[in-house]
Scaffold this motif. Structure first.
Motif, PDB file in Angstrom:
ATOM      1  N   GLU A  11     131.567 115.049  28.175  1.00  0.00           N
ATOM      2  CA  GLU A  11     131.329 116.090  29.186  1.00  0.00           C
ATOM      3  C   GLU A  11     130.888 115.520  30.534  1.00  0.00           C
ATOM      4  O   GLU A  11     130.936 116.214  31.551  1.00  0.00           O
ATOM      5  CB  GLU A  11     130.312 117.108  28.655  1.00  0.00           C
ATOM      6  N   VAL A  50     134.589 118.890  21.967  1.00  0.00           N
ATOM      7  CA  VAL A  50     134.255 117.874  20.963  1.00  0.00           C
ATOM      8  C   VAL A  50     135.416 116.876  20.822  1.00  0.00           C
ATOM      9  O   VAL A  50     135.188 115.663  20.863  1.00  0.00           O
ATOM     10  CB  VAL A  50     133.845 118.526  19.617  1.00  0.00           C
ATOM     11  N   ASP A 110     122.189 113.279  34.272  1.00  0.00           N
ATOM     12  CA  ASP A 110     121.644 111.957  34.661  1.00  0.00           C
ATOM     13  C   ASP A 110     122.746 110.922  34.874  1.00  0.00           C
ATOM     14  O   ASP A 110     122.738 110.180  35.858  1.00  0.00           O
ATOM     15  CB  ASP A 110     120.716 111.403  33.568  1.00  0.00           C
TER      16      ASP A 110
HETATM   17  C1  LIG Z   1     125.792 125.799  21.619  1.00  0.00           C
HETATM   18  C2  LIG Z   1     127.038 125.008  21.878  1.00  0.00           C
HETATM   19  C3  LIG Z   1     128.161 125.196  21.097  1.00  0.00           C
HETATM   20  C4  LIG Z   1     129.307 124.452  21.333  1.00  0.00           C
HETATM   21  N1  LIG Z   1     130.378 124.631  20.530  1.00  0.00           N
HETATM   22  C5  LIG Z   1     131.463 123.855  20.698  1.00  0.00           C
HETATM   23  C6  LIG Z   1     132.559 123.944  19.801  1.00  0.00           C
HETATM   24  O1  LIG Z   1     132.550 124.740  18.863  1.00  0.00           O
HETATM   25  N2  LIG Z   1     133.632 123.143  20.020  1.00  0.00           N
HETATM   26  C7  LIG Z   1     133.681 122.247  21.045  1.00  0.00           C
HETATM   27  O2  LIG Z   1     134.664 121.541  21.204  1.00  0.00           O
HETATM   28  N3  LIG Z   1     132.656 122.162  21.914  1.00  0.00           N
HETATM   29  C8  LIG Z   1     131.552 122.916  21.761  1.00  0.00           C
HETATM   30  N4  LIG Z   1     130.511 122.797  22.637  1.00  0.00           N
HETATM   31  C9  LIG Z   1     130.586 121.806  23.730  1.00  0.00           C
HETATM   32  C10 LIG Z   1     130.353 120.412  23.191  1.00  0.00           C
HETATM   33  O3  LIG Z   1     129.344 120.441  22.198  1.00  0.00           O
HETATM   34  C11 LIG Z   1     129.936 119.445  24.289  1.00  0.00           C
HETATM   35  O4  LIG Z   1     130.808 119.515  25.377  1.00  0.00           O
HETATM   36  C12 LIG Z   1     129.926 118.032  23.717  1.00  0.00           C
HETATM   37  O5  LIG Z   1     128.905 117.935  22.742  1.00  0.00           O
HETATM   38  C13 LIG Z   1     129.681 116.997  24.788  1.00  0.00           C
HETATM   39  O6  LIG Z   1     129.585 115.766  24.142  1.00  0.00           O
HETATM   40  P1  LIG Z   1     129.043 114.514  24.881  1.00  0.00           P
HETATM   41  O7  LIG Z   1     128.938 113.431  23.837  1.00  0.00           O
HETATM   42  O8  LIG Z   1     129.823 114.255  26.105  1.00  0.00           O
HETATM   43  O9  LIG Z   1     127.578 114.912  25.381  1.00  0.00           O
HETATM   44  P2  LIG Z   1     126.354 115.544  24.574  1.00  0.00           P
HETATM   45  O10 LIG Z   1     126.742 115.935  23.203  1.00  0.00           O
HETATM   46  O11 LIG Z   1     125.805 116.579  25.488  1.00  0.00           O
HETATM   47  O12 LIG Z   1     125.364 114.334  24.440  1.00  0.00           O
HETATM   48  C14 LIG Z   1     124.783 113.717  25.575  1.00  0.00           C
HETATM   49  C15 LIG Z   1     123.654 112.829  25.065  1.00  0.00           C
HETATM   50  O13 LIG Z   1     123.171 112.030  26.133  1.00  0.00           O
HETATM   51  C16 LIG Z   1     121.754 112.045  26.113  1.00  0.00           C
HETATM   52  N5  LIG Z   1     121.256 111.782  27.468  1.00  0.00           N
HETATM   53  C17 LIG Z   1     121.220 112.600  28.543  1.00  0.00           C
HETATM   54  N6  LIG Z   1     120.679 111.985  29.601  1.00  0.00           N
HETATM   55  C18 LIG Z   1     120.364 110.726  29.174  1.00  0.00           C
HETATM   56  C19 LIG Z   1     119.770 109.575  29.801  1.00  0.00           C
HETATM   57  N7  LIG Z   1     119.371 109.609  31.083  1.00  0.00           N
HETATM   58  N8  LIG Z   1     119.602 108.447  29.077  1.00  0.00           N
HETATM   59  C20 LIG Z   1     119.989 108.401  27.776  1.00  0.00           C
HETATM   60  N9  LIG Z   1     120.549 109.445  27.113  1.00  0.00           N
HETATM   61  C21 LIG Z   1     120.735 110.585  27.831  1.00  0.00           C
HETATM   62  C22 LIG Z   1     121.391 113.424  25.614  1.00  0.00           C
HETATM   63  O14 LIG Z   1     120.082 113.424  25.082  1.00  0.00           O
HETATM   64  C23 LIG Z   1     122.458 113.616  24.542  1.00  0.00           C
HETATM   65  O15 LIG Z   1     122.064 113.079  23.326  1.00  0.00           O
HETATM   66  C24 LIG Z   1     129.341 123.517  22.411  1.00  0.00           C
HETATM   67  C25 LIG Z   1     128.218 123.321  23.202  1.00  0.00           C
HETATM   68  C26 LIG Z   1     127.069 124.057  22.936  1.00  0.00           C
HETATM   69  C27 LIG Z   1     125.865 123.805  23.814  1.00  0.00           C
END
Ligand SMILES: Cc1cc2nc3c(=O)[nH]c(=O)nc-3n(C[C@H](O)[C@H](O)[C@H](O)COP(=O)(O)OP(=O)(O)OC[C@H]3O[C@@H](n4cnc5c(N)ncnc54)[C@H](O)[C@@H]3O)c2cc1C
Length: 308
Positions: free
Chosen positions: A276, A292, A77
């Protein structure tokens, strides 16, 4: 504000000044930001349309049949909102598949042995150097019958706690009941349970054990057989695996201060992004455990910049 997805960015005189969102009660919200908006909505692993629109690695085959390890909200999004506000994108074609996931759900929580233990296809044969990059492993797995393979382990090296739970807290006895994992005293019995040729499986394991002794001449170019990878004897275990979409390396372009850049590399006033949702941080193949730190470090920078 939980369950209140943002739907668009509000711009004024070329600057981003707020977001529009809708709440769980159907009510629309308009939120203004005096100092800036930070996008942190993650990637687009759960958006099948975007996966196939941007994919440059998987021949546009990341359809509904291919599961994801991500939760359903990870639909890009923020990327789409930023594009409408003029943001440039980077590396959108690089989508990562995690090779070792549950074919039924895409989850990783049925893991019970090291992910570098040998991978055996439905015919009982190894097919790849299990210490390889995620993209190499996933590509090799997708070339196997039904895209399915088994990671083989033994009782001695099983990843379990004293209650019999695997690394994700699930009872191994439950995984066996759900046929996400299989257990057998002998390789003949394991092959029978998995419907594979027992001679192939025995030959594969014998070759593997030989490599573990000498650490030389692996047919797939492995550098080492570690202690936890050894298969000294039964009972044996096999976890069923297939690749699923795990991480999207592409996203909006940012500078070192997390300012979102437009297509010409100029900062869009009032718009920041971290995690991400951003592109260009991880290259073509994100290395495990680096996402992370990416989100935390750039998130901290974004907070500091907007708070100035
Ligand atoms: C199963 C799994 C295991 C993993 N293990 C590891 C690991 O061991 N080490 C590591 O470094 N990485 C790991 N990763 C990758 C890592 O978790 C992600 O890349 C990281 O969490 C991304 O963080 P972020 O805060 O950018 O986004 P996210 O953690 O994906 O959070 C995005 C947030 O935005 C919210 N959102 C989305 N669209 C909207 C909207 N339109 N309006 C408001 N809110 C919205 C979502 O609900 C979510 O809460 C793993 C991923 C997965 C799926």
């Amino acid at each position: 504000m939980m369950s209140t997805p943002a739907s668009s960015l509000i711009t004024k005189d070329g600057a981003v000044v707020g977001v529009k969102a809708s709440g769980p009660d159907g009510k629309d919200y308009t939120l203004y930001a005096s100092k800036g908006v930070i996008l942190a909505t993650g990637g687009f692993s759960a958006n099948v349309k975007m996966r196939n629109q941007y994919d440059e690695i998987w021949d546009k085959k990341l359809d509904n049949q291919v599961k994801t390890t991500n939760m359903p909200a990870i639909t890009g999004d923020g990327i789409n909102m930023a594009v409408k506000a003029g943001a440039g994108l980077k590396d959108m074609g690089y989508i990562q598949l995690l090779p070792t996931t549950d074919p039924a759900t895409g989850a990783t929580n049925h893991k019970i042995v090291e992910s570098t233990n040998i991978y055996v296809n439905k015919q009982g044969n190894r097919f790849v150097n299990e210490q390889g990059r995620r993209d190499v492993l996933a590509k090799a797995a997708l070339a196997q019958p039904d895209h399915v393979f088994y990671v083989i382990g033994t009782e001695q090296t099983l990843l379990k706690d004293k209650e019999g739970r695997g690394p994700y807290g699930i009872l191994i006895s439950d995984l066996l009941k759900q046929k996400k994992a299989f257990k057998a005293d002998t390789l003949d019995e394991l092959a029978k349970k998995l419907g594979m040729n027992p001679d192939n499986l025995k030959r594969t394991v014998a070759k593997w054990n030989e490599f573990c002794k000498t650490q030389k001449g692996d047919e797939f170019g492995r550098m080492s057989c570690e202690e936890g990878n050894k298969l000294p004897g039964g009972p044996y275990y096999a976890s069923v695996m297939t690749p699923s979409v795990h991480h999207t390396m592409g996203g909006v372009t940012i500078d070192e201060d997390t300012r979102v850049l437009d297509k010409n590399g100029r900062p869009i006033r009032g718009l920041y992004a971290a995690g991400e949702i951003t592109g260009g941080i991880h290259g073509t193949n994100r290395v495990g455990c680096n996402a992370v730190p990416d989100a935390l470090i750039f998130g901290t920078i974004a907070g500091r910049e907007v708070g100035k």
